[in-house]
Design an enzyme around this catalytic site. Structure first.
Site, PDB file in Angstrom:
ATOM      1  N   ARG A 268       0.838  -1.193   0.000  1.00  0.00           N
ATOM      2  CA  ARG A 268       0.000   0.000   0.000  1.00  0.00           C
ATOM      3  C   ARG A 268       0.875   1.246   0.000  1.00  0.00           C
ATOM      4  NH1 ARG A 268      -4.823  -1.798   4.225  1.00  0.00           N
ATOM      5  NH2 ARG A 268      -5.280  -3.768   3.171  1.00  0.00           N
TER       6      ARG A 268
ATOM      7  N   ARG B 282       2.716   1.181  10.302  1.00  0.00           N
ATOM      8  CA  ARG B 282       2.116   1.530   9.005  1.00  0.00           C
ATOM      9  C   ARG B 282       3.208   1.463   7.949  1.00  0.00           C
ATOM     10  NH1 ARG B 282      -2.720   4.145   7.983  1.00  0.00           N
ATOM     11  NH2 ARG B 282      -2.910   4.636  10.191  1.00  0.00           N
TER      12      ARG B 282
ATOM     13  N   GLU C 267      -5.178  -1.253  15.268  1.00  0.00           N
ATOM     14  CA  GLU C 267      -6.099  -2.020  14.433  1.00  0.00           C
ATOM     15  C   GLU C 267      -5.382  -3.257  13.889  1.00  0.00           C
ATOM     16  OE1 GLU C 267      -7.764  -1.875   9.962  1.00  0.00           O
ATOM     17  OE2 GLU C 267      -7.740   0.065  11.007  1.00  0.00           O
TER      18      GLU C 267
ATOM     19  N   SER D 159     -10.055  -5.574  10.060  1.00  0.00           N
ATOM     20  CA  SER D 159     -11.320  -4.964   9.667  1.00  0.00           C
ATOM     21  C   SER D 159     -12.160  -6.060   9.042  1.00  0.00           C
ATOM     22  CB  SER D 159     -11.114  -3.826   8.665  1.00  0.00           C
ATOM     23  OG  SER D 159     -10.523  -2.708   9.273  1.00  0.00           O
TER      24      SER D 159
ATOM     25  N   ARG E  35       0.756  -5.806  13.101  1.00  0.00           N
ATOM     26  CA  ARG E  35       0.436  -5.178  14.384  1.00  0.00           C
ATOM     27  C   ARG E  35       0.240  -6.194  15.490  1.00  0.00           C
ATOM     28  NH1 ARG E  35      -3.468  -0.686  11.538  1.00  0.00           N
ATOM     29  NH2 ARG E  35      -1.771   0.442  10.516  1.00  0.00           N
TER      30      ARG E  35
END
Length: 415
Positions: free
Chosen positions: A253, A268, A340, A343, A382
């Protein structure tokens, strides 16, 4: 993609959903193009019908006037069809820009502050020393050399932490395949634009993805993209549903909208790994499948003994394509916040319409679009952080969670 018929029937609901998601939606332009498209189609169809009638009459009368008129009407039909096709191409492009609707249970809100904590599990670990962030533990993070090799937002995992991530991935795959009923898939890591469109990553999120220059190939932002498209342009039998797949893959990403966020540590990154869960199911069961998807992901956190919470995402923070979405966040005591790690979303038929994935409810019945779901089960990047920070010791060593010890040769400490 929403059905064009739905936008015709209920444009106000589409406008409202877009507004509450904070997304633009060219509803008025779509309705205007739809009207013009159908008008040109009607003229073209009527002209073709008249041409056939004139051709039949010429066959009977051999009147040259009928033949000339048939040719003129035929040219008109072609011209109208060409205009209809051009309008339809533009109409299809705009339909890809309209966000999904949302379930009635989704809270109305604008930002992450409006998300609702659905539940929490466990307690925050207590220490008789000041817990350190993961990037200060000497377990094998090498940010400097990664920056030299690849640039910012990349990390070398060396030795203990590399083994920890591998153990986590193997553990997750084993649980999901052996206990939760998922079929393991090893997907391609490069996909074409049609595949990216199928999961709604294009055209909206092009800037967040990496494209191979000069090729119609994209690095996968998540295994959701190839795995959801596994059955693109297929009609499945109802007896085959639900289909449950799990895949472990790198994810790439650009983090185009994340400048300045999480620049320290292994949080990230442009490249990271994730275990992804994907489901294809019948419409009537999709909300129940979402709850079980969340439970499957949460069970990993519980077995690892990590304190976590489940957030029900509000309209403004749930995403362009999602119909309903939960986030799972694990507590990382070293950085002092929740991270996080998953999701979990249901899309209804929004992705299936784009990818043309259908099922036949029963023999002789017309095919219907499946509902698609996906969620991380979990993102190892994470989870690594949360495990290191939760299980760190005062001397800087890290105790290995009991469930991971068999994957690390029985070691009780990460060495």
């Amino acid at each position: 993609m929403l059905a064009l018929d739905l936008i015709r029937r209920d444009p106000e609901s589409v406008r409202r959903a877009a507004e509450l998601k904070g997304e633009p939606a060219p509803v008025d332009e779509i309705l205007d193009l739809d009207r013009r498209w159908r008008e040109h189609l009607t003229v073209a169809e009527n002209a073709r019908a008249e041409q056939k009638q004139l051709s039949r009459r010429f066959a009977e009368t051999k009147d040259g006037a009928d033949l000339d008129l048939a040719k003129q009407v035929g040219e008109q039909a072609k011209a109208e069809q060409t205009q209809a096709d051009e309008i339809k191409d533009r109409l299809d492009e705009l339909l890809l820009l309209v966000p999904n609707l949302f379930d009635a249970s989704v809270p109305i809100g604008e930002t992450e502050a409006d998300n609702v904590v659905a539940r929490e599990w466990g307690e925050r670990p207590r220490f008789d020393f000041e817990p350190r962030p993961h990037y200060e533990l000497e377990v094998g993070f090498d940010f400097e050399r990664a920056a030299k090799v690849s640039g910012s937002r990349f990390t070398f995992l060396v030795g203990p932490v590399a083994r920890l991530e591998r153990a986590l991935a193997q553990f997750m795959l084993d649980v999901h395949t052996r206990e939760h009923g998922y079929t393991e898939v090893a997907p391609p890591y490069l996909v074409n634009s049609t595949t990216m469109i199928g999961t709604a990553n294009l055209p909206k999120f092009a800037e967040d993805s990496f494209r191979i220059e000069g090729r119609d190939l994209w690095l996968v932002p998540t295994a959701e993209v190839p795995v959801t498209n596994l059955h693109r342009d297929e009609i499945l039998d109802a007896a085959e549903l639900p289909r449950r797949y799990v895949a472990f893959s790198p994810c790439f990403r650009s983090e185009a909208g994340a400048a300045g966020k999480d620049t320290r540590g292994f949080i990230r990154q442009h490249q990271f790994h994730k275990v992804e869960l994907v489901k294809l199911c019948a419409p009537e069961s999709s909300l129940d499948e979402l709850e079980s998807l969340v439970a499957d992901a949460a069970s990993i956190l519980e077995r690892l003994g990590l304190h976590y919470r489940v957030l029900l995402m509000c309209t403004g923070d749930m995403g362009f394509a999602q119909f309903k979405k939960y986030d799972l966040e694990a507590w990382a005591p070293g950085v002092g916040r929740f991270l996080e790690v998953s999701s979990c979303s249901v899309f209804n038929d929004f992705q299936a319409r784009r990818a043309n994935i259908r099922y036949r409810p029963a023999a002789g019945e017309a095919p219907r679009f499946v509902h698609t779901l996906n969620g991380s089960g979990l993102a190892t990047i994470r989870v690594v952080d949360a495990v290191l920070e939760t299980y760190q010791q005062a001397d800087g060593t890290v105790r290995v969670p009991e469930v991971l010890q068999p994957y690390l040769g029985g070691a009780e400490f990460l060495i």
